[in-house]
Design an enzyme around this catalytic site. Sequence first.
Site, PDB file in Angstrom:
ATOM      1  N   SER A 143       1.789  14.223  -0.209  1.00 17.79           N
ATOM      2  CA  SER A 143       1.920  12.995   0.566  1.00 17.79           C
ATOM      3  C   SER A 143       1.345  13.232   1.952  1.00 17.79           C
ATOM      4  O   SER A 143       1.765  14.142   2.659  1.00 17.79           O
ATOM      5  CB  SER A 143       3.400  12.605   0.662  1.00 17.79           C
ATOM      6  OG  SER A 143       3.567  11.522   1.541  1.00 17.79           O
TER       7      SER A 143
ATOM      8  N   LYS B 183      -1.176  11.018  -2.010  1.00 19.25           N
ATOM      9  CA  LYS B 183      -0.495   9.778  -1.602  1.00 19.25           C
ATOM     10  C   LYS B 183      -0.838   9.543  -0.143  1.00 19.25           C
ATOM     11  O   LYS B 183      -0.716  10.449   0.687  1.00 19.25           O
ATOM     12  CB  LYS B 183       1.004   9.954  -1.789  1.00 19.25           C
ATOM     13  CG  LYS B 183       1.854   8.870  -1.168  1.00 19.25           C
ATOM     14  CD  LYS B 183       3.260   8.931  -1.735  1.00 19.25           C
ATOM     15  CE  LYS B 183       4.306   9.031  -0.659  1.00 19.25           C
ATOM     16  NZ  LYS B 183       5.674   9.116  -1.239  1.00 19.25           N
TER      17      LYS B 183
ATOM     18  N   LYS C 266      -0.244   7.312   3.242  1.00 16.55           N
ATOM     19  CA  LYS C 266       0.657   6.378   3.912  1.00 16.55           C
ATOM     20  C   LYS C 266      -0.174   5.256   4.522  1.00 16.55           C
ATOM     21  O   LYS C 266      -1.210   5.523   5.166  1.00 16.55           O
ATOM     22  CB  LYS C 266       1.441   7.103   5.011  1.00 16.55           C
ATOM     23  CG  LYS C 266       2.423   8.128   4.473  1.00 16.55           C
ATOM     24  CD  LYS C 266       3.682   7.463   3.941  1.00 16.55           C
ATOM     25  CE  LYS C 266       4.721   8.487   3.536  1.00 16.55           C
ATOM     26  NZ  LYS C 266       5.932   7.868   2.980  1.00 16.55           N
TER      27      LYS C 266
ATOM     28  N   ASP D 177       1.500   4.483  -0.050  1.00 22.89           N
ATOM     29  CA  ASP D 177       2.928   4.251   0.220  1.00 22.89           C
ATOM     30  C   ASP D 177       3.054   3.479   1.527  1.00 22.89           C
ATOM     31  O   ASP D 177       2.620   3.945   2.577  1.00 22.89           O
ATOM     32  CB  ASP D 177       3.658   5.600   0.312  1.00 22.89           C
ATOM     33  CG  ASP D 177       5.177   5.444   0.437  1.00 22.89           C
ATOM     34  OD1 ASP D 177       5.663   4.290   0.458  1.00 22.89           O
ATOM     35  OD2 ASP D 177       5.872   6.481   0.504  1.00 22.89           O
TER      36      ASP D 177
ATOM     37  N   GLU E 165       3.379   2.169  -3.548  1.00 20.94           N
ATOM     38  CA  GLU E 165       4.805   2.479  -3.402  1.00 20.94           C
ATOM     39  C   GLU E 165       5.463   1.619  -2.323  1.00 20.94           C
ATOM     40  O   GLU E 165       4.957   1.510  -1.209  1.00 20.94           O
ATOM     41  CB  GLU E 165       4.943   3.970  -3.055  1.00 20.94           C
ATOM     42  CG  GLU E 165       6.372   4.484  -3.007  1.00 20.94           C
ATOM     43  CD  GLU E 165       6.437   5.996  -2.740  1.00 20.94           C
ATOM     44  OE1 GLU E 165       5.389   6.676  -2.818  1.00 20.94           O
ATOM     45  OE2 GLU E 165       7.532   6.487  -2.446  1.00 20.94           O
TER      46      GLU E 165
ATOM     47  N   ASP F 212      10.687   2.929  -4.217  1.00 19.20           N
ATOM     48  CA  ASP F 212      11.297   4.112  -3.595  1.00 19.20           C
ATOM     49  C   ASP F 212      12.598   3.639  -2.921  1.00 19.20           C
ATOM     50  O   ASP F 212      13.670   3.658  -3.544  1.00 19.20           O
ATOM     51  CB  ASP F 212      10.280   4.711  -2.599  1.00 19.20           C
ATOM     52  CG  ASP F 212      10.811   5.871  -1.771  1.00 19.20           C
ATOM     53  OD1 ASP F 212      11.991   6.218  -1.895  1.00 19.20           O
ATOM     54  OD2 ASP F 212      10.046   6.461  -0.965  1.00 19.20           O
TER      55      ASP F 212
ATOM     56  N   LYS G  94      14.464  10.140  -5.994  1.00 16.79           N
ATOM     57  CA  LYS G  94      14.815  11.139  -4.986  1.00 16.79           C
ATOM     58  C   LYS G  94      16.298  11.425  -5.147  1.00 16.79           C
ATOM     59  O   LYS G  94      17.118  10.504  -5.134  1.00 16.79           O
ATOM     60  CB  LYS G  94      14.555  10.608  -3.566  1.00 16.79           C
ATOM     61  CG  LYS G  94      13.091  10.492  -3.202  1.00 16.79           C
ATOM     62  CD  LYS G  94      12.913  10.075  -1.756  1.00 16.79           C
ATOM     63  CE  LYS G  94      11.427   9.826  -1.465  1.00 16.79           C
ATOM     64  NZ  LYS G  94      11.224   9.235  -0.128  1.00 16.79           N
TER      65      LYS G  94
ATOM     66  N   GLY H 227       9.830  13.111  -2.266  1.00 21.61           N
ATOM     67  CA  GLY H 227      10.193  14.185  -1.345  1.00 21.61           C
ATOM     68  C   GLY H 227      10.758  13.629  -0.049  1.00 21.61           C
ATOM     69  O   GLY H 227      10.524  12.473   0.302  1.00 21.61           O
TER      70      GLY H 227
HETATM   71  O1  OSB Z   1       8.464   7.411   1.533  1.00 27.88           O
HETATM   72  O2  OSB Z   1       8.263   9.010   0.168  1.00 27.88           O
HETATM   73  C1  OSB Z   1       8.495   8.599   1.295  1.00 27.88           C
HETATM   74  C2  OSB Z   1       8.861  11.537   3.699  1.00 27.88           C
HETATM   75  C3  OSB Z   1       9.991  11.157   4.385  1.00 27.88           C
HETATM   76  C4  OSB Z   1      10.585   9.960   4.080  1.00 27.88           C
HETATM   77  C5  OSB Z   1      10.051   9.132   3.091  1.00 27.88           C
HETATM   78  C6  OSB Z   1       8.933   9.518   2.389  1.00 27.88           C
HETATM   79  C7  OSB Z   1       8.312  10.742   2.718  1.00 27.88           C
HETATM   80  C8  OSB Z   1       7.097  11.225   2.076  1.00 27.88           C
HETATM   81  C9  OSB Z   1       6.826  12.715   2.129  1.00 27.88           C
HETATM   82  O3  OSB Z   1       6.273  10.508   1.589  1.00 27.88           O
HETATM   83  C10 OSB Z   1       7.269  13.419   0.919  1.00 27.88           C
HETATM   84  C11 OSB Z   1       7.289  14.921   1.121  1.00 27.88           C
HETATM   85  O4  OSB Z   1       6.222  15.504   1.275  1.00 27.88           O
HETATM   86  O5  OSB Z   1       8.399  15.501   1.125  1.00 27.88           O
HETATM   87 MG    MG Z   2       8.029   6.389  -0.243  1.00 24.45          MG
END
Ligand code: OSB
Ligand code: MG
Length: 372
Positions: free
Chosen positions: A138, A164, A166, A191, A216, A241, A265, A293
């Site tokens: 991510s 992924k 953002k 995402d 996402e 999510d 999660k 994550g």
């Molecule tokens: O939206 O998945 C998410 C990190 C912190 C809070 C929300 C998210 C995320 C990530 C990173 O996308 C996931 C990771 O590398 O742990």
């Molecule tokens: Mg997410």
Amino acid sequence: MSIPIKQVKLHKLSMRLNNPFMTSFGTLQDKEFFIIEAVDKDGKRGFGESVAFTSPWYTEETVKTNEHVMEDFLIPILQKNEIAHPDEVSNLFSSIRRNNMAKAAIEGAIWDLYAKRENMSLSEALGGTKKTIDVGISIGIQPTIQDLLHVIEKYVKEGYKRVKIKIKPGRDIDVLREVRFHFPELSIMADANSAYTLKDVEHLKKMDELDLMMLEQPLAHDDIVDHAKLQAAIETPICLDESINSLDDVKKAIQLGSCKIINIKIGRVGGITEAKRIHDYCEKYNIPVWCGGMLEAGVGRAHNVALTTLPQFILPGDTAGSSHYWQEDIIRPEVEVEQGMIHVPDKPGIGYEIDGEALKKATVGVKTFDFH
Ligand code: OSB
Ligand code: MG
């Protein structure tokens, strides 16, 4: 026979991420969290990790609410009740509303302790089947598209199975188009962390031409109705999510057509037992799932690895290697990714040792709770 817990320790840690992580909500660099240590009468130790952040931008929980709920409600419940199997913990905690990350942190320590007492790996204890798991990465919002392309190039070379990206309004379609242009074959997903509304349907529809694996959580963190309308209007599969806090949420979202894929999660759904229930339901109804994550340190990461060995985790998760996040992780060995895969440890419990020195270095406080 019950699990003879003698003591629970809450280690409060503070660790700095290698790189600031930017989402549609803001930037995160320092992570505070708890490592929960459950000690039994034989001196065996199980570990869990809390995943809430210091501010409630992702869900309503925070580091402080996690501490309050664990200390004042969850640990006292454990002190008063016998547990034979970790699956009982979520029922015991059901008298406390929500606070899923606090519940998951404690339950995780008990799962690890249970598996160690049974001399099984956590993966085995959960009924996991895979020996290796596929992972993606991510990537936070980058200063420029050039920066993003460089970062992606690096991870593609390292072998990550999908990236992924953002996104947020103003940093979305154009960015994704550019990425698709430079990486025509890459598995790409986006995402939004709830940055859009139904007013953006026409805009989000443009993503259909980019062959994304999924989009996402485009809409509100607590919505499943508008997501159903959006999913009916776009081709790109929606993955939920933030909106998924329980198996019940999954059943409703699937029934409404709010998404085609579920991000599981452990913290968000209240623990491994509920995560497994969601997994089993999705397996039965053929809904692809993957493990999300929360920028975890080694303990939380190890739990994610074990969970991902269940068969319906058919899409690569966000469980990148330790060194992507941390200068030094608190486990030995660290979680390593080779060619986009993690080899699942077969040692008892989470299968990684806590490094006492590394733990000490990151610790800012410890609270101890004795059981009688
Ligand atoms: O939206 O998945 C998410 C990190 C912190 C809070 C929300 C998210 C995320 C990530 C990173 O996308 C996931 C990771 O590398 O742990
Ligand atoms: Mg997410």
